[in-house]
Design an enzyme around this catalytic site. Sequence first.
Site, PDB file in Angstrom:
ATOM      1  N   GLN A  56      13.096  40.568  28.200  1.00 57.31           N
ATOM      2  CA  GLN A  56      13.645  39.210  28.157  1.00 57.31           C
ATOM      3  C   GLN A  56      15.140  39.204  28.508  1.00 57.31           C
TER       4      GLN A  56
ATOM      5  N   HIS B  42      21.524  45.697  38.025  1.00 63.73           N
ATOM      6  CA  HIS B  42      21.381  46.908  38.830  1.00 63.73           C
ATOM      7  C   HIS B  42      21.890  48.163  38.105  1.00 63.73           C
TER       8      HIS B  42
ATOM      9  N   THR C  31      43.428  27.325  44.252  1.00 56.26           N
ATOM     10  CA  THR C  31      42.899  28.094  43.110  1.00 56.26           C
ATOM     11  C   THR C  31      42.060  27.162  42.228  1.00 56.26           C
TER      12      THR C  31
ATOM     13  N   PRO D 205      55.092  32.762  51.183  1.00 58.56           N
ATOM     14  CA  PRO D 205      55.437  33.480  49.953  1.00 58.56           C
ATOM     15  C   PRO D 205      55.886  32.535  48.837  1.00 58.56           C
TER      16      PRO D 205
ATOM     17  N   GLU E 263      41.786  28.541  49.310  1.00 62.97           N
ATOM     18  CA  GLU E 263      41.510  27.115  49.543  1.00 62.97           C
ATOM     19  C   GLU E 263      41.759  26.306  48.269  1.00 62.97           C
TER      20      GLU E 263
ATOM     21  N   GLU F  68      42.383  26.659  39.178  1.00 63.10           N
ATOM     22  CA  GLU F  68      43.255  25.866  38.295  1.00 63.10           C
ATOM     23  C   GLU F  68      43.692  24.598  39.017  1.00 63.10           C
TER      24      GLU F  68
ATOM     25  N   PHE G 183      44.287  28.710  60.216  1.00 60.80           N
ATOM     26  CA  PHE G 183      44.965  27.622  59.516  1.00 60.80           C
ATOM     27  C   PHE G 183      46.090  28.226  58.689  1.00 60.80           C
TER      28      PHE G 183
ATOM     29  N   ARG H  94      12.479  48.640  39.382  1.00 61.77           N
ATOM     30  CA  ARG H  94      13.138  49.637  38.535  1.00 61.77           C
ATOM     31  C   ARG H  94      12.405  49.772  37.198  1.00 61.77           C
TER      32      ARG H  94
HETATM   33  C1  LIG Z   1      30.715  55.334  37.781  1.00 59.86           C
HETATM   34  C2  LIG Z   1      29.620  55.914  36.936  1.00 59.86           C
HETATM   35  C3  LIG Z   1      29.840  57.033  36.189  1.00 59.86           C
HETATM   36  C4  LIG Z   1      28.839  57.611  35.445  1.00 59.86           C
HETATM   37  N1  LIG Z   1      29.057  58.754  34.785  1.00 59.86           N
HETATM   38  C5  LIG Z   1      28.024  59.380  34.143  1.00 59.86           C
HETATM   39  C6  LIG Z   1      28.198  60.662  33.564  1.00 59.86           C
HETATM   40  O1  LIG Z   1      29.281  61.248  33.594  1.00 59.86           O
HETATM   41  N2  LIG Z   1      27.155  61.250  32.968  1.00 59.86           N
HETATM   42  C7  LIG Z   1      25.928  60.645  32.899  1.00 59.86           C
HETATM   43  O2  LIG Z   1      25.013  61.227  32.355  1.00 59.86           O
HETATM   44  N3  LIG Z   1      25.734  59.427  33.427  1.00 59.86           N
HETATM   45  C8  LIG Z   1      26.750  58.781  34.069  1.00 59.86           C
HETATM   46  N4  LIG Z   1      26.554  57.541  34.643  1.00 59.86           N
HETATM   47  C9  LIG Z   1      25.255  56.898  34.509  1.00 59.86           C
HETATM   48  C10 LIG Z   1      25.321  55.706  33.519  1.00 59.86           C
HETATM   49  O3  LIG Z   1      25.380  56.144  32.199  1.00 59.86           O
HETATM   50  C11 LIG Z   1      24.050  54.853  33.780  1.00 59.86           C
HETATM   51  O4  LIG Z   1      24.267  54.212  35.013  1.00 59.86           O
HETATM   52  C12 LIG Z   1      23.775  53.857  32.662  1.00 59.86           C
HETATM   53  O5  LIG Z   1      23.311  54.518  31.522  1.00 59.86           O
HETATM   54  C13 LIG Z   1      22.742  52.831  33.077  1.00 59.86           C
HETATM   55  O6  LIG Z   1      21.588  53.451  33.568  1.00 59.86           O
HETATM   56  P1  LIG Z   1      21.006  53.033  34.976  1.00 59.86           P
HETATM   57  O7  LIG Z   1      22.097  52.946  35.953  1.00 59.86           O
HETATM   58  O8  LIG Z   1      19.882  53.922  35.268  1.00 59.86           O
HETATM   59  O9  LIG Z   1      20.494  51.553  34.715  1.00 59.86           O
HETATM   60  P2  LIG Z   1      19.102  51.133  34.101  1.00 59.86           P
HETATM   61  O10 LIG Z   1      18.843  51.889  32.854  1.00 59.86           O
HETATM   62  O11 LIG Z   1      18.077  51.128  35.157  1.00 59.86           O
HETATM   63  O12 LIG Z   1      19.420  49.650  33.685  1.00 59.86           O
HETATM   64  C14 LIG Z   1      19.325  48.559  34.580  1.00 59.86           C
HETATM   65  C15 LIG Z   1      19.419  47.280  33.766  1.00 59.86           C
HETATM   66  O13 LIG Z   1      18.283  47.165  32.913  1.00 59.86           O
HETATM   67  C16 LIG Z   1      18.695  46.978  31.580  1.00 59.86           C
HETATM   68  N5  LIG Z   1      17.712  47.566  30.684  1.00 59.86           N
HETATM   69  C17 LIG Z   1      17.143  48.783  30.758  1.00 59.86           C
HETATM   70  N6  LIG Z   1      16.286  48.944  29.751  1.00 59.86           N
HETATM   71  C18 LIG Z   1      16.312  47.829  29.014  1.00 59.86           C
HETATM   72  C19 LIG Z   1      15.632  47.390  27.825  1.00 59.86           C
HETATM   73  N7  LIG Z   1      14.762  48.153  27.184  1.00 59.86           N
HETATM   74  N8  LIG Z   1      15.916  46.155  27.360  1.00 59.86           N
HETATM   75  C20 LIG Z   1      16.801  45.372  27.983  1.00 59.86           C
HETATM   76  N9  LIG Z   1      17.454  45.732  29.113  1.00 59.86           N
HETATM   77  C21 LIG Z   1      17.207  46.958  29.602  1.00 59.86           C
HETATM   78  C22 LIG Z   1      20.051  47.650  31.504  1.00 59.86           C
HETATM   79  O14 LIG Z   1      20.803  47.193  30.394  1.00 59.86           O
HETATM   80  C23 LIG Z   1      20.636  47.243  32.853  1.00 59.86           C
HETATM   81  O15 LIG Z   1      21.109  45.942  32.761  1.00 59.86           O
HETATM   82  C24 LIG Z   1      27.562  56.973  35.392  1.00 59.86           C
HETATM   83  C25 LIG Z   1      27.347  55.814  36.142  1.00 59.86           C
HETATM   84  C26 LIG Z   1      28.351  55.294  36.916  1.00 59.86           C
HETATM   85  C27 LIG Z   1      28.064  54.065  37.724  1.00 59.86           C
HETATM   86  C1  LIG Z   2      42.048  36.702  51.412  1.00 59.04           C
HETATM   87  C2  LIG Z   2      42.933  35.492  51.480  1.00 59.04           C
HETATM   88  C3  LIG Z   2      42.797  34.605  52.544  1.00 59.04           C
HETATM   89  C4  LIG Z   2      43.634  33.494  52.634  1.00 59.04           C
HETATM   90  N1  LIG Z   2      43.526  32.684  53.745  1.00 59.04           N
HETATM   91  C5  LIG Z   2      44.448  31.697  53.906  1.00 59.04           C
HETATM   92  C6  LIG Z   2      44.500  30.943  55.115  1.00 59.04           C
HETATM   93  O1  LIG Z   2      43.701  31.156  56.032  1.00 59.04           O
HETATM   94  N2  LIG Z   2      45.451  29.989  55.251  1.00 59.04           N
HETATM   95  C7  LIG Z   2      46.356  29.715  54.250  1.00 59.04           C
HETATM   96  O2  LIG Z   2      47.187  28.840  54.426  1.00 59.04           O
HETATM   97  N3  LIG Z   2      46.320  30.404  53.088  1.00 59.04           N
HETATM   98  C8  LIG Z   2      45.409  31.394  52.894  1.00 59.04           C
HETATM   99  N4  LIG Z   2      45.407  32.129  51.740  1.00 59.04           N
HETATM  100  C9  LIG Z   2      46.339  31.805  50.690  1.00 59.04           C
HETATM  101  C10 LIG Z   2      45.681  31.142  49.481  1.00 59.04           C
HETATM  102  O3  LIG Z   2      45.323  29.842  49.786  1.00 59.04           O
HETATM  103  C11 LIG Z   2      46.651  31.243  48.303  1.00 59.04           C
HETATM  104  O4  LIG Z   2      46.665  32.584  47.892  1.00 59.04           O
HETATM  105  C12 LIG Z   2      46.277  30.332  47.170  1.00 59.04           C
HETATM  106  O5  LIG Z   2      46.469  28.999  47.511  1.00 59.04           O
HETATM  107  C13 LIG Z   2      47.062  30.641  45.905  1.00 59.04           C
HETATM  108  O6  LIG Z   2      48.420  30.700  46.162  1.00 59.04           O
HETATM  109  P1  LIG Z   2      49.278  31.949  45.645  1.00 59.04           P
HETATM  110  O7  LIG Z   2      48.579  33.178  46.057  1.00 59.04           O
HETATM  111  O8  LIG Z   2      50.667  31.782  46.104  1.00 59.04           O
HETATM  112  O9  LIG Z   2      49.181  31.885  44.085  1.00 59.04           O
HETATM  113  P2  LIG Z   2      50.122  31.019  43.090  1.00 59.04           P
HETATM  114  O10 LIG Z   2      50.190  29.638  43.580  1.00 59.04           O
HETATM  115  O11 LIG Z   2      51.375  31.755  42.863  1.00 59.04           O
HETATM  116  O12 LIG Z   2      49.233  31.025  41.786  1.00 59.04           O
HETATM  117  C14 LIG Z   2      49.256  32.072  40.802  1.00 59.04           C
HETATM  118  C15 LIG Z   2      48.488  31.587  39.601  1.00 59.04           C
HETATM  119  O13 LIG Z   2      49.165  30.463  39.012  1.00 59.04           O
HETATM  120  C16 LIG Z   2      48.285  29.369  38.891  1.00 59.04           C
HETATM  121  N5  LIG Z   2      49.010  28.113  39.023  1.00 59.04           N
HETATM  122  C17 LIG Z   2      49.910  27.771  39.961  1.00 59.04           C
HETATM  123  N6  LIG Z   2      50.340  26.530  39.771  1.00 59.04           N
HETATM  124  C18 LIG Z   2      49.679  26.061  38.685  1.00 59.04           C
HETATM  125  C19 LIG Z   2      49.678  24.835  37.973  1.00 59.04           C
HETATM  126  N7  LIG Z   2      50.454  23.814  38.367  1.00 59.04           N
HETATM  127  N8  LIG Z   2      48.881  24.721  36.902  1.00 59.04           N
HETATM  128  C20 LIG Z   2      48.091  25.748  36.515  1.00 59.04           C
HETATM  129  N9  LIG Z   2      48.066  26.918  37.120  1.00 59.04           N
HETATM  130  C21 LIG Z   2      48.848  27.062  38.204  1.00 59.04           C
HETATM  131  C22 LIG Z   2      47.282  29.597  39.989  1.00 59.04           C
HETATM  132  O14 LIG Z   2      46.077  28.875  39.749  1.00 59.04           O
HETATM  133  C23 LIG Z   2      47.099  31.078  39.930  1.00 59.04           C
HETATM  134  O15 LIG Z   2      46.197  31.408  38.915  1.00 59.04           O
HETATM  135  C24 LIG Z   2      44.560  33.240  51.619  1.00 59.04           C
HETATM  136  C25 LIG Z   2      44.660  34.118  50.540  1.00 59.04           C
HETATM  137  C26 LIG Z   2      43.885  35.234  50.476  1.00 59.04           C
HETATM  138  C27 LIG Z   2      44.071  36.177  49.336  1.00 59.04           C
END
Ligand SMILES: Cc1cc2nc3c(=O)[nH]c(=O)nc-3n(C[C@H](O)[C@H](O)[C@H](O)COP(=O)(O)OP(=O)(O)OC[C@H]3O[C@@H](n4cnc5c(N)ncnc54)[C@H](O)[C@@H]3O)c2cc1C
Ligand SMILES: Cc1cc2nc3c(=O)[nH]c(=O)nc-3n(C[C@H](O)[C@H](O)[C@H](O)COP(=O)(O)OP(=O)(O)OC[C@H]3O[C@@H](n4cnc5c(N)ncnc54)[C@H](O)[C@@H]3O)c2cc1C
Lengths: 381, 257
Positions: free
Chosen positions: A280, A339, A366, A128, A364, A368, A123, A269
Site C-alpha cells: 500500500q 525506484h 519563481t 544580475p 519564468e 514565490e 528571450f 521489482r
Molecule cells: C548512493 C548509494 C549508496 C549505497 N551504498 C550502499 C552500501 O555502502 N552498502 C550497501 O549494502 N548498500 C548500499 N546501497 C544500497 C541501498 O541501501 C539500497 O538502495 C536501499 O536499501 C534500497 O534498496 P533498493 O534500492 O533495492 O530498493 P527496493 O528495496 O527495491 O525498494 C524500492 C521501493 O520499494 C519500497 N519497499 C520495498 N519493500 C517494501 C515493503 N515491504 N513495504 C513498503 N515499501 C517497500 C522501498 O521503500 C522503496 O521505496 C547504496 C545505494 C545508493 C543509491
Molecule cells: C536554467 C535557467 C534558465 C533561464 N532562462 C532565462 C531566459 O531564457 N531568459 C531570462 O530572461 N531569464 C532566464 N532565467 C532567469 C530566471 O528567470 C531567474 O533566475 C528567475 O526569475 C529568478 O531570478 P533570480 O535568479 O535573480 O532570483 P532572485 O530574484 O534573486 O530570487 C531569490 C529568491 O528570493 C525570492 N524572492 C525575490 N523577491 C521576492 C519577493 N518579493 N517576495 C518573496 N520572495 C522573493 C525568490 O522567489 C527566490 O526564492 C533562467 C534561469 C535559469 C536558472
Amino acid sequence: MFTQLKPEIDQMKQMVRNYVEREVEPYAQQIEEEDKIPQHLIEQAKELGLFGISIPEEYGGIGLNAVGKAVILEQLGRTHNGFVSLISAHTGIGSTGLVKLASPYLKDKYLPGMAAGEKIAAFALSEPAAGSDATNLETRAVKRGDKWIVNGTKHFITNAPVADVFTVFALTDKEKGAKGGITAFLIEKDFPGFTIGKIDKKMGLRGSYTAQLIFEDCEVPDVNVIGEVGMGYLSALKILGEGRVGLAARAVGSCDKLIELSASYAKERKQFGKPIADNQAIQWMLADMATETEAARMLTLKAAHMIDDGKKVIKEASMAKLFASDVFNRVADKAVQIHGGMGYVADYPIERFYRDARITKIYEGTNEIQRLIIARKVLEG
Amino acid sequence: MNIVVLLKRTFDTEEKISIANGQVQEEGAEFIINPYDEYGVEEAIRLRDNHGGEVTVVSVGGEEAEKQLRTALAMGADKAVLINTEDDLDEGDQFTTAKILTSYLTDKNADIILAGNVAIDGGSGQVGPRVAEGLGIPYVTTITQIEVNGKAVSITRDVEGDSESIQTSLPVLVTCQQGLNEPRYPSLPGIMKAKKKPLEEIELDDLDLDEEDVRAKIKTLDIYLPPQKAAGRLLEGDISAQVDELVGLLRNEAKVI
Ligand SMILES: Cc1cc2nc3c(=O)[nH]c(=O)nc-3n(C[C@H](O)[C@H](O)[C@H](O)COP(=O)(O)OP(=O)(O)OC[C@H]3O[C@@H](n4cnc5c(N)ncnc54)[C@H](O)[C@@H]3O)c2cc1C
Ligand SMILES: Cc1cc2nc3c(=O)[nH]c(=O)nc-3n(C[C@H](O)[C@H](O)[C@H](O)COP(=O)(O)OP(=O)(O)OC[C@H]3O[C@@H](n4cnc5c(N)ncnc54)[C@H](O)[C@@H]3O)c2cc1C
C-alpha cells in the site's frame, strides 16, 4: 470541456507522442552524458514543424492556439527536458513578443526563418541585479539617429549560445522605469557590439544552454524596436504570462512519464517475495502522483482555454505554473523513492527528471513571485 | 501516375488489447494505420514526387477510419476516399473488403495500387491479391523495392528472408513488406494542410452493391488471446546430459518428436 480535442490537434498529439517515444527517447541518455542534443534530432524537429507552433500560418508556422500548444508541449515534456527547453524557449518566450507585438516589417523579416527553425530565438530579460525584480534593469539603450546604442549584461539566457535572434529588454528612460521606461528590442546575434559570455554549468537541463549576453555599444536599428518605445515591461509580462502555461504543460508531460516509469518498475521489482507494487505504501504514492498530475493538467488546460477565449489569465496562468511545477517536483521525488537506489543513479532516467524538475519552480518567475501575483489578484477581489 | 493506396484502420498490437464476448474491446485500445499500409502510403508519396501524378488513399470501414485517412493526407497523400459500410454491414471478411474495393476501383484506371502485405489484426494477406484478381491486373506481394520506368516496373520482393527480382508493367498491384521504406511522420504543417484536402465518403449504394453481393464467406466462431507464454527453462549439467534431457522433454512433454 477540456478533454475533447479538435481532430487535427489530436492528430498532432499522436504524432508528437510517437516522434518523442521512437526518435528522441533513445537519445535521452546520450544527451545527458554529452550535454549535447544530436543535430539530427534538431533537423527532424525542424522538418516536423515543431519550431513553428506559435508562428502564424502566413509566416510559415502553424499558428496554434494556446490549447494546441499546451497539448504539444505536454507530449514533448515526456522526454529529455533539455531537448524540450531548446524548442519551448524558442516557441514560447522567444517567439511570443515578435508574433504578438512586432511591426509587420519585423514579422516579415524574422518569423519565416524562426518558423522553419533556421533562426533560433531567445528571450533576454534577467540580469544580475534584475531577477524577480525585473524592473531593476541596468541594461541601457540610448537613441542616436536612427539607431539605439545598447550597453549592459544579461544572464541565464536560455538558448543564448545557439540563438540567432534575441528579444532583449533595456532601460530607455531611467526616470520612468517600469512605467514607460523599458523597451523591447529584436537583436541579431551578429549585430556589432554583441557577444555571448560564459555558458553556465547547471544542475540539470543538459543539452540546453544558458549564458550571459554582453552588449558593448551594440548598435540596433530603430526599426528593431518590438512594440512601442517604453512599453517593454508590459510586453515582458504578456510574453511571460503565456509562457507560463507552456511551462506548466511540459511539467505535466514529465509527470505522466514519471508515473508510467514508476508504475512499471513497481510491478516488476520484487522484494520480500512480491512486487513492491503490492504494498500500500507504494500504491498510495502512485495514487497521489496520478491525482496531482491530473489536477495540474486541468488547471493548465483551463488557463489555455481562457487565453483562447480572449480572457485575462494572469491569475490562472500563474496558478498553472505554480501548481504544475510543484507537482512535478513532488512526483519526481516519489518516483525516486519508488525506484529505491535505482532512482538515485544515472543509469535510470529518474534522477535526471528529479534534477530537471527543480528549475521549473524558479524560472519564468519563481513560485514565490507566482504566489505574489495570485495573492494580489485574490485580494483585489 | 494515378496511384492508389488501400488502407485499413487497425488496433495497435503494441498496445494492450483486451477481449470480451469474442470481440476486441475498442475502449482503451489505440488505433493506427495498419503498419504495412503505412509503407504503402510512404512509397506512394515517393513515387508521386518522382513521377508526378496523384495519390488517393482508400479505406473500407466505419466513420472512425477518417482519422487514419487524415493521417495519410497529412503525410502527403492528395485525396482520400472512405467507403463507409457502418450502416450496411454487420460483419465482413476479406472477400467483402476485396469485392467492395474492386467495385470502387473498376473505373478508376489506377496505374499502381499499393496494399499492405497483411493487416496486423486479421493477418490474412488476402485483400491485395483478391483486388488484383478482381481487376484482372498482375500483382506482386511482399515487395521491398520498386522502380518505375515508363511502363516498366522492377520489383524486389521478400521471399521468406531471401529476395527475388521481378519485372512487370503497369498497371500493377503490389503488397508492401517491412523494409520497403521508413514511413515519415506527418509534419505539423502537413496536418494543417490535410484539413483542406478532399475526403470523399461513399456507401455501398454508390457502388451499386447491396449487402448480398458482399456477404462474408467466413464465419468467425471465437476470438481469443494467445495463451500466456510460460517461463523458459534452463537445462544444466554437462552437454551430453543436457542433450539427453532435451530429447526426453521434446518427446515426453512437448510431444513434438
Ligand atoms: C548512493 C548509494 C549508496 C549505497 N551504498 C550502499 C552500501 O555502502 N552498502 C550497501 O549494502 N548498500 C548500499 N546501497 C544500497 C541501498 O541501501 C539500497 O538502495 C536501499 O536499501 C534500497 O534498496 P533498493 O534500492 O533495492 O530498493 P527496493 O528495496 O527495491 O525498494 C524500492 C521501493 O520499494 C519500497 N519497499 C520495498 N519493500 C517494501 C515493503 N515491504 N513495504 C513498503 N515499501 C517497500 C522501498 O521503500 C522503496 O521505496 C547504496 C545505494 C545508493 C543509491
Ligand atoms: C536554467 C535557467 C534558465 C533561464 N532562462 C532565462 C531566459 O531564457 N531568459 C531570462 O530572461 N531569464 C532566464 N532565467 C532567469 C530566471 O528567470 C531567474 O533566475 C528567475 O526569475 C529568478 O531570478 P533570480 O535568479 O535573480 O532570483 P532572485 O530574484 O534573486 O530570487 C531569490 C529568491 O528570493 C525570492 N524572492 C525575490 N523577491 C521576492 C519577493 N518579493 N517576495 C518573496 N520572495 C522573493 C525568490 O522567489 C527566490 O526564492 C533562467 C534561469 C535559469 C536558472
